[in-house]
Scaffold this active site. Structure first.
Site, mmCIF file in Angstrom:
data_model
loop_
_atom_site.group_PDB
_atom_site.id
_atom_site.type_symbol
_atom_site.label_atom_id
_atom_site.label_comp_id
_atom_site.label_asym_id
_atom_site.label_seq_id
_atom_site.Cartn_x
_atom_site.Cartn_y
_atom_site.Cartn_z
ATOM 1 N N LYS A 67 -10.965 -8.730 -7.887
ATOM 2 C CA LYS A 67 -11.250 -7.977 -6.662
ATOM 3 C C LYS A 67 -10.950 -6.499 -6.889
ATOM 4 O O LYS A 67 -11.652 -5.619 -6.427
ATOM 5 C CB LYS A 67 -10.366 -8.518 -5.538
ATOM 6 C CG LYS A 67 -10.515 -7.792 -4.219
ATOM 7 C CD LYS A 67 -9.591 -8.397 -3.166
ATOM 8 C CE LYS A 67 -9.787 -7.731 -1.819
ATOM 9 N NZ LYS A 67 -8.818 -8.206 -0.825
ATOM 10 N N ASP A 110 0.805 -1.227 0.000
ATOM 11 C CA ASP A 110 0.000 0.000 0.000
ATOM 12 C C ASP A 110 0.839 1.278 0.000
ATOM 13 O O ASP A 110 0.346 2.357 -0.324
ATOM 14 C CB ASP A 110 -0.962 0.020 1.193
ATOM 15 C CG ASP A 110 -1.920 -1.160 1.188
ATOM 16 O OD1 ASP A 110 -1.453 -2.286 0.944
ATOM 17 O OD2 ASP A 110 -3.124 -0.963 1.427
ATOM 18 N N GLU A 121 -6.676 -10.350 -5.651
ATOM 19 C CA GLU A 121 -6.578 -11.471 -4.702
ATOM 20 C C GLU A 121 -7.676 -12.510 -4.886
ATOM 21 O O GLU A 121 -7.704 -13.489 -4.152
ATOM 22 C CB GLU A 121 -6.604 -10.917 -3.279
ATOM 23 C CG GLU A 121 -5.433 -9.989 -3.014
ATOM 24 C CD GLU A 121 -5.278 -9.603 -1.562
ATOM 25 O OE1 GLU A 121 -6.308 -9.545 -0.863
ATOM 26 O OE2 GLU A 121 -4.137 -9.355 -1.135
#
Ligand code: BGC
Length: 804
Positions: A617, A359, A497
């Protein structure tokens, strides 16, 4: 805004007590300074089904082992340290106020972001009908990282007599903030000592059992208004130490109690002993008002550095303030001095156990142009763990450095082996550690930092070494396929994911993930460029130390041109054989479940798996269009021997957009960015969704467990880099604005090449860059097709052609 929530320019205000919303409010009202953060829980509460007072220190972890179904499950947590906050009271021998809904007559909480103060006003009634007004203000000091303070004003409304105030430090807290982790070990504090020191300061010392860090929390509680106390008593019980102060009260007479807490650990620099340091700091600290004044001055500086004005979009502007506030509270110059990374969920809760993921890819680019010293400190978190990443690569049979998908204290892989699907109640194997692309995020950030700052010293000292070791890993992981005449990276996961395996395979992992391969190609090429940029002397030193073979850079270059990218249906494939997967009946799922962001959980609960379908996702292939402008992406593809023109990108965007569930808050940020130039309306919609992520808790209850730092920073970066089309290309600051309708004019500040407070102003018709007066060298700026040199003290303005 939801009912009961108001957000004027600088203050977020919650009216009424809503147990359902309390967790979210506690996370959004957390206060921190990059060293220490405390959730916005009310001081009289304890962890229960409604409240979760948590205090965390950046980079402070502890590990523990749980036996689960015959297996040893080891986890490392960001430690919930002793709670400094407890403060309550009772009226005339009544019960202590505990914050239960039935005790509360009136309640307002306000987060003043301009000054960094959380305040509350409540009127509470005890069983005997005695009403007491409570006003509180608290801060976690931005300049003095160890100091937090709480000022409480109490007033008896309809009674007189004895008021007793209880202030404590609670060492009985555990890591129980995430329901899904229930059943796993949660105790990370062993209490060592509780005692009173001089000047009425109480102190509690605890130690983390595995990482063996001593933590001292001291508190000074004083009555500052309301006459002399009739009694002051210190007490301890099994897990707490406290001070009780009794004082006579009557309507119209205010009692003001100030609690100043100091937290130190055995890891802090420039101390002899954490207990002694905490006691001394708590004893010596100024009073609340003085602390608040110095704290506010520092906030004013930070707000100016991160200034962002969005004329005509007040709601978006308000949210940017909230997001800026939380980023600036989590990652500060104090963090840079610690050994801490970017925790995906801030220091605001316990989701993902405080771990560090990729991130930072969404966070550092924002910091590079405002607080570069913080970026550099955060990059050092990775540099310090280069040894662990080398070990991980070596143990897996590869050269170079393999960074972990989830990282904590020492840089080993912290991804849990299993995770719980709350929808099915089943524990499932977690293969997300196969997201080897995290190393490329580290490399990308090194390069971005270098580009934004021109910090050659950093590149020579640490950056190049990171790039080289990550490149080495890719060069070794990629294996040549003589039939395809291409290098392949097999058995990995991309950012999406929902796919961790082929539905027909026994082993997890996918082959030729485009994001992974293209990023690997970029890293291999960039490591070579970095080497070329080093002074010859340093290059020789580094080559010697890293035993860089003569032919290695040439081999990187070769691999970087030959990695495989797959295509199907005239679009770029997310991975090899993606096109063989089935289409999902999206409408049927939407109809059946409404919110299908977590399709993975839904499908697993149905006994199915997303691995069978063309569903994502979050952005995977499209991450490439997020990280690289179209012409650079085309160049990267061209080096690989593939054409990547506008039409292919456009088709690929539309293809995956239709197949993405947005089960991560990062997804809306990426899509808003990549659509900025092709579909401004859609980009605006994604921006809107991204901005709502934490304010409205769109992922269904996850914000209470911690904010989404990547998405928050990504939103700010989108507004200040994505839409302005801002890049630093070699030594030129480039702007190529594309604002969506409803956004703009916008104005923001940067720190760039020694110039502080550089003002960038962008409207739909013009863009300008203004430098403040000073001695700094002029900078090169390109806006659209015009290029010029801007001197200190001057403004350069360019009219923009109208956009379609
Ligand atoms: C996302 C990852 C992200 C992680 C931590 C997951 O839901 O899929 O991309 O790194 O959350 O924020």
């Amino acid at each position: 805004m939801p009912p009961g929530v108001e957000h004027d320019g600088w203050t977020l205000r919650y009216a009424g007590f809503d147990p359902q919303q309390e967790g979210l409010r506690e996370a959004l009202c957390a206060l921190g300074n990059g060293y220490l953060a405390t959730r916005g829980a009310a001081p009289e509460t304890q962890a229960d089904a409604v409240h979760y007072p948590g205090t965390y220190l950046a980079g402070l972890y502890d590990r523990s082992v749980t036996r689960l179904a015959g297996h040893a499950v080891e986890n490392e947590d960001l430690v919930n340290i002793p709670n400094w906050l407890p403060l309550t009271f009772r009226a005339q021998d009544g019960d202590w106020f505990t914050g239960r809904a039935q005790e509360i007559v009136e309640h307002t909480v306000a987060l003043d972001m301009r000054h960094g103060i959380l305040s509350r006003h409540s009127r509470v009634r005890n069983a005997a009908g005695r009403i007491t007004a409570v006003r509180q203000k608290r801060l976690v000091h931005l300049v003095f990282p160890h100091i937090a303070a709480l000022q409480t004003t109490l007033e008896a409304e309809n009674w007189s007599g004895g008021l007793e105030v209880r202030s404590a430090v609670d060492g009985g807290v555990r890591n129980t903030g995430v329901a899904r982790y229930q059943g796993l070990a949660d105790c990370h504090l062993a209490l060592r000592r509780k005692h009173t020191a001089d000047a009425g300061v109480i102190v509690l010392e605890a130690e983390t059992p595995a990482s063996r860090v001593r933590i001292a929390t001291a508190a000074r509680t004083r009555l500052t208004t309301g006459g002399p106390p009739s009694e002051v008593r210190t007490w301890t019980d099994a897990t707490r130490i406290g001070t009780d102060i009794a004082v006579p009260v009557a309507p119209g007479r205010r009692v003001v109690v100030e609690k100043v807490a100091a937290v130190y650990t055995g890891r802090d620099p420039a101390i002899g002993d954490p207990v002694q340091a905490a006691v001394q700091s708590a004893g010596e600290a100024a009073d609340f008002e003085e602390l608040a004044a110095s704290h506010a001055r520092h906030w004013a500086e930070l707000w100016s550095r991160c200034h962002l004005d969005l004329e005509g979009a007040p709601e978006t502007e308000r949210t940017t303030r909230l997001y800026t506030f939380h980023i600036l509270q989590t990652l500060t110059t104090h963090t840079a001095e610690l050994d801490a990374g970017v925790p995906a969920r801030g220091l605001h809760g316990e989701a993902y156990r405080g771990h560090v993921f990729w991130d930072e890819l969404f966070v550092l680019p924002y910091l590079n142009l405002r607080l570069p010293e913080v970026s550099r400190g955060l990059l050092r978190y990775r540099y310090r763990r280069l040894g662990a990443a080398r070990r991980a690569a070596h143990d897996a049979g590869y050269q170079g450095a393999m960074f972990p998908w989830q990282s904590g204290s020492d840089g080993r892989e912290e991804t849990p082996a299993v995770h719980l699907n709350p929808q099915s109640g089943r524990w499932l194997p977690d293969h997300s550690h196969l997201q080897r692309h995290v190393g490329s995020a580290v490399a990308y950030n090194v390069w971005q930092y270098f580009q934004a700052t021109g910090d050659h010293a950093y590149l020579a000292a640490e950056g190049a070494e990171l790039l080289i070791e990550i490149a080495r890993f890719w060069a070794d992981l990629a294996r040549y396929d003589p039939v395809l005449r291409r290098y392949r990276i097999r058995g990995v996961m991309g950012p999406d994911e929902y796919h961790d395996a082929y539905p027909w395979a026994a082993e997890p992992g996918l082959d030729d993930n485009t994001y992974t391969n293209v990023m690997a190609s970029w890293v291999l090429h960039t490591a070579g460029r970095a080497l070329d940029l080093l002074p010859a002397y340093r290059r020789a030193e580094l080559a010697d130390r890293l035993r860089l073979g003569n032919g290695e850079p040439a081999h990187w270059d070769h691999v970087s041109r030959k990695l495989r990218v797959c295509f199907h249906d005239d679009v770029i494939s997310q991975f090899h054989r993606y096109g063989d997967l089935a289409e999902l009946d999206w409408d049927a799922y939407r109809e059946r479940y409404g919110d299908i962001r977590r399709l993975d959980r839904i499908l697993e609960a149905e006994g199915d798996t997303p691995n069978r379908y063309r569903v994502s996702k979050q952005a995977d292939v499209l991450m490439l269009a997020y990280l690289f402008p179209p012409d650079e992406l085309a160049r990267i593809f061209a080096r690989l021997g593939y054409a990547c023109d506008h039409d292919l990108l456009d088709r690929t965007m539309r293809y995956y957009l239709q197949r993405t569930a947005h089960g991560s808050t990062l997804s809306a940020v990426v899509h808003a960015w990549v659509l900025a130039r092709s579909d401004r309306a859609a980009s605006g919609r994604f921006l809107h969704e991204a901005m709502a992520a934490d304010v409205h808790d769109v992922q269904g209850g996850t914000t209470a467990e911690g904010i989404h730092l990547g998405a928050m920073a990504g939103c700010l970066d989108l507004l200040t880099r994505g839409y302005p089309g801002m890049e630093v290309q070699e030594d030129t600051l480039v702007l190529d604005p594309a604002l969506p309708a409803g956004i703009g004019p916008l104005e923001f500040h940067l720190r760039y090449r020694g110039h502080w407070g550089v003002r960038v102003h962008i409207s739909h018709r013009a863009a300008s860059v203004s430098l403040r007066p000073g001695q700094q060298a002029p900078i090169r700026v390109r806006i659209g097709s015009g290029e010029g040199t801007v001197e200190a003290g001057s403004t350069w303005r360019v009219a923009l052609p109208p956009r379609a």
